[in-house]
Structures are given as C-alpha cells and as structure tokens.
Design a protein around this motif. Structure first.
Motif, mmCIF file in Angstrom:
data_model
loop_
_atom_site.group_PDB
_atom_site.id
_atom_site.type_symbol
_atom_site.label_atom_id
_atom_site.label_comp_id
_atom_site.label_asym_id
_atom_site.label_seq_id
_atom_site.Cartn_x
_atom_site.Cartn_y
_atom_site.Cartn_z
ATOM 1 N N SER A 181 0.818 -1.218 0.000
ATOM 2 C CA SER A 181 0.000 0.000 0.000
ATOM 3 C C SER A 181 0.854 1.271 0.000
ATOM 4 O O SER A 181 0.335 2.368 -0.213
ATOM 5 N N GLU A 182 2.168 1.120 0.230
ATOM 6 C CA GLU A 182 3.068 2.272 0.255
ATOM 7 C C GLU A 182 3.979 2.319 -0.968
ATOM 8 O O GLU A 182 4.899 3.136 -1.024
ATOM 9 N N THR A 211 -0.432 2.975 -7.984
ATOM 10 C CA THR A 211 -0.471 2.602 -6.571
ATOM 11 C C THR A 211 -1.444 1.429 -6.399
ATOM 12 O O THR A 211 -2.177 1.070 -7.335
ATOM 13 N N HIS A 232 8.672 3.405 -0.312
ATOM 14 C CA HIS A 232 8.911 4.534 0.589
ATOM 15 C C HIS A 232 9.422 4.084 1.948
ATOM 16 O O HIS A 232 10.347 4.670 2.508
ATOM 17 N N GLU A 233 8.810 3.042 2.498
ATOM 18 C CA GLU A 233 9.182 2.610 3.843
ATOM 19 C C GLU A 233 10.614 2.096 3.890
ATOM 20 O O GLU A 233 11.349 2.331 4.853
#
Length: 324
Positions: A181-182, A211, A232-233
């Motif tokens: 989801s990121e 996304t 991103h994480e």
C-alpha cells in the motif's frame, strides 16, 4: 562436472553447485560480495543479493521447489507465451524445462567483462515440446552480475526452423516490498493497458503513478524503456531498464487470490509485487534464421530516485550494459 571448466575459463567468479533438491545451479559473485543464483531447472533466477547479503528478489515461503514446475518467486522466463492460452503450459514451457550451459555463447567484448560475473544458458525444444509447439528454436539466456551489483538478463531467440513462427515473452520478476500500500510505480502514467481482470479490456492509466489498493493484473503497452518502483518505507527504488520488451506486466494477487494459491502465503501479497518486462500485445515474428533479443536490467538505488531522473539515468547507463 562437464560444463564446469568451460564456465571458469571465461568467467572466473562463476561456480556450479547443487541446490537443496540436488538440481544444478550456477552461482555468480562479484568482488564486492553480491551474488546471483541461477537454476538450470527453468533457467530461473532464484536469488539476487547485494554486497550486504540482503535478498533483492521475492520468493514465497510456501514456494514448491520441485521439478518440473517453476517455483513462485525470483525471475522466471516466460516463453513461447505469456499467460494461458491454447495447449501450452501457463506462461509457456521454458520455465519448466532443463537448461544447459551454453558451449558456444555469443561473443563478449573484453572491455565488457571487467568486474562482472557471467553465465550463458541454452534451451532447445524437446521432441515432446515440438508436438505442442512445432517450431525449432534456440533460446539463449545470458545472466550478468555487474561490478556495481546490478543484474542484467539478455535473452536471444533464434529461429532454426524452416518456416516463420511467432511468440510472446516475459521476464516474470518478483520484487520484495515493505508494504504494497506504500509502493508506487513511476513511468507508466498516461499509458494504455489491458486489464486481465476485465477480459483484457483496454483502458488508459489516469493516475500520476501506479499505486495499489486491490488486486491488479495489467499489461501496460508501448512503455518507456525505464521505469521505477519506489518503496517509501524501505527508502529504496528498483529501477527497471529494458530493451526489445515494449510491454510491462504489473501483478499483485491481493487477499482473495492469495488464499486460493497453494504455493503462496495468505498475507504475502502485502510484501511482493511483480513488474515484468515483456513482449505480449504484438507477438514477435521471426523468419528462418532470424534472431530476437530482449534485455532487462535491474538496479537498486536510494529512494530519492524518481521518474524525473529516468531519462538522465537511461542516458548515463545505456552504454554500460546494452552491449553485453
């Protein structure tokens, strides 16, 4: 082993071993400590690790490591079809066959070998294959682990038939992500795509990036030669470069389909994503004696990388790998 000497003659950082099933595999290493494992079962890339030993490909914890089927994960070679149609196996038979080490690989320029580890594999059709797909071919796969840890795959299909034939092709590539989801994919915006969840109906991408909020199974058409997968994480980006592969398949099974697959964990869809360089919409046509080449290169860079830099990166890197 019969092929071992030939491999070491040309590629000193290459070793032939056996995996946990006793199947021959080739292990490539570079001076910095990165590594790649290539199984002769299916010509499948089963592992790609950076110099810190971190695995850069996803493999399901429930993957079935048993021939003749390919395992769920890594990078598998889809040929002579991508998908499921007719009497051929799903995604073609190449990923389910035994490959050999190529005794007569394409020439390698001396300047291209510095700091790299390389192996060349070869697949020819069996008599059984010819019953279902009556076309004589030679499929060569060069796997290159670069000095900087990048992974390059160069597939060459030659028609040794007496008549033309056509095929589709894909590098079925499983990438690990921290949280689906990121994740976002840049470089496919505004493109048309075929949606396999809607009977391959054609749509146009409306988002400024791809996304994920649900199951996705799309073939993006006439795509650029460079795209980016931003995690991103984890603060890193996979850069996918390709040539001869106009399409990009994006796939995540999401929750319902994950639970229906016996070789895939119920929650693993959250931590993986398939982004495949492919030639699907327009099959490749080869006349007798002709050869097609499809190249894929994977790099991992800090997450500051974004699509604004794609053209610049492509210009900087083009000469670095296209001649391999």
């Amino acid at each position: 082993m019969r092929h071992s000497a030939a491999v070491w003659d040309y590629r000193a950082a290459t070793e032939i071993t056996k995996d946990w099933n006793g199947i021959d595999q080739v292990v490539l290493r570079n001076p910095q400590g990165a590594s790649v494992k290539v199984s002769l079962q299916g010509g499948q890339i089963t592992s790609w690790r950076n110099e810190h030993g971190e695995e850069l490909l996803f493999t399901s914890s429930k993957a079935i490591f048993k021939p003749p089927k390919s395992m769920r994960g890594g990078i598998s070679i889809c040929f002579p079809q991508f998908g499921n149609c007719g009497s051929l196996e799903h995604h073609g038979f190449a990923r389910n066959r035994n490959w050999t080490i190529d005794e007569n690989p394409p020439p390698l320029h001396p300047n291209d070998s510095h700091g790299k580890s390389i192996v060349d594999l070869l697949l020819k059709p069996s008599e059984e294959d010819l019953k279902f797909w009556p076309h004589s071919f030679e499929l060569r796969l060069r796997v290159v682990l670069a000095a900087d840890g990048d992974l390059a795959l160069i597939a060459r299909v030659r028609n040794v038939n007496g008549k033309p034939f056509s095929f589709s092709f894909g590098y079925h590539t499983y990438l690990p992500v921290s949280d689906i989801s990121e994740v976002r994919i840049e470089g496919l915006e505004t493109l048309d795509f075929l949606d396999n969840l809607c009977q391959r109906e054609r749509f146009t991408e409306q988002g400024d990036a791809i996304t994920f909020e649900s199951e996705m199974d799309r073939v993006y058409l006439s795509s650029p030669n460079v795209i980016a997968v931003l995690d991103h994480e984890r603060k890193r980006t996979y850069v996918v470069r390709k040539e001869g592969l106009p399409d990009v398949v994006v796939w995540n099974p999401w929750e319902k389909k994950s639970k229906a697959m016996t070789d895939f964990g119920d929650e693993e869809y959250k931590h993986m994503l398939c982004v495949d360089g492919a030639a699907i919409e327009r099959p490749v046509n080869l006349k007798p004696g002709e050869e097609w080449t499809g190249r894929l290169k994977l790099s991992v860079v800090p997450s500051s990388f974004c699509s604004e830099h794609l053209d610049l990166q492509r210009t900087e890197k083009r000469g670095h790998w296209m001649s391999i």
